[in-house]
Design a protein around this motif. Structure first.
Motif, short mmCIF file in Angstrom:
data_model
loop_
_atom_site.label_atom_id
_atom_site.label_comp_id
_atom_site.label_asym_id
_atom_site.label_seq_id
_atom_site.Cartn_x
_atom_site.Cartn_y
_atom_site.Cartn_z
N GLY A 97 33.12 58.38 -14.30
CA GLY A 97 31.68 57.39 -14.53
C GLY A 97 31.92 58.16 -15.89
N VAL A 98 33.15 58.29 -17.02
CA VAL A 98 33.33 57.76 -18.20
C VAL A 98 32.65 57.04 -18.67
CG1 VAL A 98 35.46 57.96 -18.66
CG2 VAL A 98 34.94 58.78 -20.52
N GLN A 99 31.66 56.89 -19.56
CA GLN A 99 31.37 55.82 -20.69
C GLN A 99 32.74 55.09 -22.00
OE1 GLN A 99 27.94 54.21 -18.89
NE2 GLN A 99 27.19 56.06 -19.66
N HIS A 116 30.67 51.58 -14.89
CA HIS A 116 30.84 51.42 -13.99
C HIS A 116 32.62 51.39 -13.37
CE1 HIS A 116 27.04 50.45 -13.75
NE2 HIS A 116 26.87 50.13 -14.41
N GLY A 117 32.63 52.27 -13.87
CA GLY A 117 34.91 53.11 -13.83
C GLY A 117 35.34 51.75 -14.51
N ARG B 353 37.23 40.89 -13.75
CA ARG B 353 36.98 40.20 -12.46
C ARG B 353 37.30 41.00 -10.56
NH1 ARG B 353 40.76 34.79 -12.10
NH2 ARG B 353 42.40 36.52 -11.25
N SER B 354 37.55 42.01 -10.68
CA SER B 354 37.75 42.64 -9.60
C SER B 354 36.78 43.75 -9.26
CB SER B 354 39.19 42.94 -9.22
OG SER B 354 39.88 44.12 -10.00
N ARG B 355 36.76 43.88 -10.46
CA ARG B 355 35.51 45.18 -10.23
C ARG B 355 36.33 46.51 -10.08
NH1 ARG B 355 31.57 45.66 -13.14
NH2 ARG B 355 31.43 42.86 -14.12
N SER B 356 38.03 46.88 -10.59
CA SER B 356 38.63 47.65 -10.13
C SER B 356 39.29 47.48 -11.24
CB SER B 356 39.32 48.13 -9.07
OG SER B 356 40.34 48.88 -9.08
N LEU B 357 40.00 49.27 -11.46
CA LEU B 357 40.59 49.65 -12.70
C LEU B 357 42.19 49.95 -12.86
CD1 LEU B 357 39.54 50.72 -15.26
CD2 LEU B 357 39.64 53.41 -14.91
#
Lengths: 327, 361
Positions: A97-99, A116-117, B353-357
């Motif tokens: 959750g780090v911003q 949001h990651g 785009r894929s909402r993931s790190l």
């Protein structure tokens, strides 16, 4: 048990991390790069090898940092990533959750904004390295204070002096001037911490929305004076993770684990590579007006890889002769 | 006359053809190199921006090759480019070079001056002839723009690394040799066919990035560290806010600039700030509305119009939810630093785009 090796080769320091599948740091090495990235990585591997748990094997290797391409080829990395992505991933896993990630290393500083990651914005210092580790080292040495005590002294100050922090050379002149006026060392150091944080927030952090939780990492995060100055300026808590100085390498190890989901076997050359004879050299190709600088990496006298050209002719030569894939 | 001019992307073969059609000997500049920049930086004021330094270096190289006339043009307004022609002329004169300097202001802003300069270059040829060769040059320009856009589309989809750039170089050579109307038409067909032969995978969904900012650093690959190619090889499709044909229509044959992007910019920046500063603001909005994954703003270090635009980037980026990376370029800029930022920016767009790190690990 599979473990993952992450290597972060920066301009000033090099770190190596062994992480397990739960992203826990099993062992790490932190060394000075001294302009010799390959030798220092070999040195690090030599000291890491005995620390591998008996039932563990290296499942993958990730490399980041400014020498990532060179070291990636030398060690046989499974993934080579830029340091911004590596730092963001490590921070996000340590502090879900780090911003905001504030990262200050030896010669560069960056800010990474996550929501949001996901990384949504970032910046790196461009024209100036004032406030990075090298400058703090230099000032500590000049004042005759061990760098480890530098931050703690700042906390003792009740009345930080104002130091001109825009340029490190002028900051030094200003510090000398304040010393000559008779200010106490504590007040000067605290003033310097404030000035460097101000400089960082005005340059790297300009226009960025800094929200909590804030993670502060990189070698300079060891300095409690800078941490306190950040907290004062931002009016937010700055969390320094346990392995703040090897977060890039931890990120690289995590990335290595993920890259292995789509790979069968790691390309890692093994710890024995610390005893091999690598040689890196460059030459300038004058075949066309582009004048590219070509990097050669050879292993025990044999050419391993070549890169840096725009047209690909040097890379192709090596592919034809040795069947090695170009970068 | 032996005429030389600054190198700016694909404009070079066009300038060469126009000068030859007018009966001059064209001293065609080579692509700028680090030596060109070092030469220009040595004789330029330190705080002049990088286009000034590269072009000065190019002039010096051309004068050494025997050029006796230099042709240039400049904007009119707050951007320093309007001053640069005169500054170039004086620096070169002070260095002892003898040459004629033909400098064009935008034709509709200074019509009489423009006419006088054009007359020098035109010589004894008729105005009808001049009109015809300009029309021909424009038709060639249109093909070059088309080829560039094809390369930008194919590169992130190519199956063999580097094959697009190779095809594009060949296509450019073909076009450079085409000098008459019919030759241009047939070479255009051939060059397009050549580009279409580059094997690529049409099912890929590359990230799309719009490139905005100052014209010279956008158009001259050397000035932007071959940004388009670098991004293409990272699997990113690019489009620029400026192509030579659109520039000709908006900024040479009109005084209004690109009204599409200027209108979009109005709520944020209601006046011209020189160069393409106002356009940069509107272009961010345009790319966001067209579903691009990100925008890269290119600007010479110390470029005021782009600094003004940059100050609006945080708001635009938030209001239109599009990431923007600003890169300021000068002769001190490190290629490694640019590469790191580009890689990180590509990761950022991929993650969004894929909402993931952990995309692309």
């Amino acid at each position: 048990m599979k473990i993952y090796l992450g290597i972060d080769v920066g301009s000033v320091s090099t770190s190596l991390v062994l992480a397990d599948i739960d992203n826990r740091v099993l062992a790490f090495e932190y060394l000075w790069t001294r302009g010799q990235p390959i030798q220092v990585v070999q040195e690090g591997l030599r000291s890491l090898a005995p620390q591998i748990p008996p039932d563990a094997a290296i499942g993958g290797v990730g490399v980041t940092g400014s020498a990532r391409n060179l070291i990636g080829v030398a060690v046989g990395a499974d993934v080579v990533k830029n340091e911004i992505t590596a730092h963001a991933i490590a921070a996000d896993l340590v502090m879900p959750g780090v911003q905001t990630v504030l990262e200050i290393g030896g010669q560069d500083s960056k800010i990474i904004i996550l929501r949001h990651g996901v990384v949504v914005d970032f910046a790196m210092n461009t024209v100036c390295a004032a406030g990075t580790g090298s400058f703090l080292d230099h000032q500590a040495a000049r004042l005759g204070i061990p760098i480890e005590d530098f931050g703690a002294l700042a906390l003792k100050s009740n009345n930080p002096v104002h130091i001109a922090g825009r340029c490190s050379v002028f900051a030094e002149s200003d510090m000398v001037h304040k010393q000559q006026m008779g200010y106490s060392i504590e007040d000067i150091i605290a003033g310097l911490c404030d000035a460097l944080v101000r400089n960082y927030l005005n340059n790297v952090g300009k226009g960025k929305e800094i929200l909590s939780p804030v993670v502060f990492q990189g070698g300079v995060a060891a300095n409690v004076g800078i941490k306190a100055a950040f907290e004062k300026a931002l009016e937010l808590e700055a969390i320094v993770p346990e392995h703040y100085h090897v977060m890039g390498a931890l990120g690289a190890a995590i990335l290595a684990r993920f890259s292995m989901e789509s790979k069968i076997e790691s390309s890692f050359r093994g710890f024995a590579l610390s005893e091999l004879q690598f040689e890196a050299g460059t030459f300038t190709c004058d075949g066309c007006p582009n004048i590219c600088e070509i990097v050669n990496l050879s292993l025990d006298g044999e050419l391993l890889a070549r890169w840096g050209g725009r047209c690909g002719k040097w890379e192709e030569l090596i592919v034809q002769s040795q069947n090695i894939l170009p970068l | 006359m032996k005429v030389a001019f600054g190198h700016m992307g694909t404009l070079t073969p066009i300038m060469e053809m126009i000068l030859e059609d007018l009966g001059h000997e064209a001293i065609t500049p080579n692509r700028p190199t680090r030596q060109t920049l070092a030469l220009g930086a040595k004789h330029a004021p330190e705080f002049a921006c990088i286009p000034f330094k590269i072009v000065l270096g190019t002039y010096l190289e051309c004068l050494k090759l025997g050029a006796d006339t230099l042709v240039s043009g400049g904007g009119y307004g707050p951007c320093r480019a309007g001053l640069y022609g005169e500054l170039h002329r004086r620096i070169l004169k002070d260095l002892g070079y003898e040459f004629d300097f033909i400098f064009f202001w935008p034709p509709l802003k200074k019509p009489f001056h423009f006419y006088k300069q054009l007359h020098k270059l035109k010589g004894h040829h008729s105005w009808v002839y001049l009109w015809r060769i300009i029309k021909k040059a424009y038709s060639k320009l249109a093909v070059l723009d088309d080829l560039e856009m094809m390369a930008q589309r194919i590169r992130p989809r190519e199956l063999k690394h580097g094959s697009t750039s190779k095809g594009f170089e060949q296509a450019m050579d073909m076009m450079r040799q085409a000098k008459t109307g019919p030759e241009i038409a047939s070479a255009g067909e051939e060059a397009r066919a050549l580009m279409q032969k580059v094997p690529f995978d049409d099912t890929r969904q590359p990230l799309k990035v719009g490139i905005i900012g100052e014209i010279y650093v956008q158009l001259e690959p050397f000035a932007n560290y071959f940004l388009e190619e670098q991004l293409g090889h990272m699997g990113v499709e690019v489009r620029r806010s400026i192509y030579l044909t659109s520039y000709t229509r908006h900024d040479i044959l009109s005084t209004r600039g690109d009204m599409g992007s200027r209108t979009l910019a109005m709520p944020y920046l209601a006046q011209k700030v020189g160069g393409h500063g106002q356009n940069s603001v509107g272009d961010i909005i345009r790319y966001a509305k067209n579903g691009y994954n990100g925008v890269i703003q290119l600007a010479p270090f110390s470029c005021i119009p782009e600094i003004v635009a940059k100050s609006l980037v945080p708001r635009l980026s938030k209001d239109y939810s599009i990431p923007v990376l600003t890169i300021f370029i000068d002769e001190q800029t490190g290629a490694a630093g640019i590469q790191t930022r580009l890689e990180a920016f590509v990761d950022l767009m991929d993650q969004r785009r894929s909402r993931s790190l952990l995309v692309g690990a």
